[in-house]
Write a protein that holds these residues in place. Structure first.
Motif, PDB file in Angstrom:
ATOM      1  N   ASN A  78       0.596  -1.506  -0.217  1.00 24.48           N
ATOM      2  CA  ASN A  78       0.256   0.236   0.061  1.00 24.48           C
ATOM      3  C   ASN A  78       0.477   1.076   0.136  1.00 24.48           C
ATOM      4  O   ASN A  78       0.329   2.168   0.535  1.00 24.48           O
ATOM      5  CB  ASN A  78      -0.442   0.307   0.820  1.00 24.48           C
ATOM      6  N   ASP A 135      -3.487  -0.824  10.392  1.00 22.38           N
ATOM      7  CA  ASP A 135      -4.592  -0.706  11.407  1.00 22.38           C
ATOM      8  C   ASP A 135      -5.296  -2.129  11.245  1.00 22.38           C
ATOM      9  O   ASP A 135      -4.878  -2.720   9.754  1.00 22.38           O
ATOM     10  CB  ASP A 135      -5.717  -0.381  10.965  1.00 22.38           C
ATOM     11  N   ASP A 178      -7.844  -3.220   9.084  1.00 26.35           N
ATOM     12  CA  ASP A 178      -7.108  -2.771   7.270  1.00 26.35           C
ATOM     13  C   ASP A 178      -6.273  -4.484   6.688  1.00 26.35           C
ATOM     14  O   ASP A 178      -6.477  -4.338   5.711  1.00 26.35           O
ATOM     15  CB  ASP A 178      -6.376  -1.262   7.350  1.00 26.35           C
TER      16      ASP A 178
END
Length: 107
Positions: free
Chosen positions: A75, A96, A99
């Motif tokens: 990401n 997180d 996620d």
């Protein structure tokens, strides 16, 4: 003799990951790393460590692999770090856990 023997060796845990080292990782492993890229060794406490290697002109970084590292590399967006210094270890934040969960677990 190892041509990189003169390099300073630095082991980097996710908590100490800087934007500079993260960018090096993403550039070196644009599609992620696999078993061929993983280096295993024992640290000073005799614990087995698995890491991937990236080099600069003067340093060999051994970055400990983890799910957090994989997720952060997948990401990666350079814009997320434009307001930070390259060597700022507070710039790369832990993802997180929600996620990081695969969508396969949902019913």
């Amino acid at each position: 003799m190892d041509k990189n023997a003169h390099l300073k060796r630095v082991i980097v845990d996710f908590k100490k990951l800087t934007p500079e080292v993260l960018k090096l990782l993403v550039d070196r492993y644009p599609d992620g790393y696999d078993d061929r890229n993983i280096i295993s060794f024992k640290n000073g406490q005799g614990e087995r460590i698995e890491a991937v290697e990236v080099l600069t002109e003067d340093t060999k970084y051994l970055v400990k692999i983890s799910a957090k590292l994989e997720y952060t590399m997948e990401n990666y967006d350079v814009d997320d770090y434009e307001d930070f210094d390259d060597d700022d270890p507070t710039a790369v934040v832990e993802p997180d856990p929600e996620d990081m969960v695969d969508g396969d677990d949902e019913d």
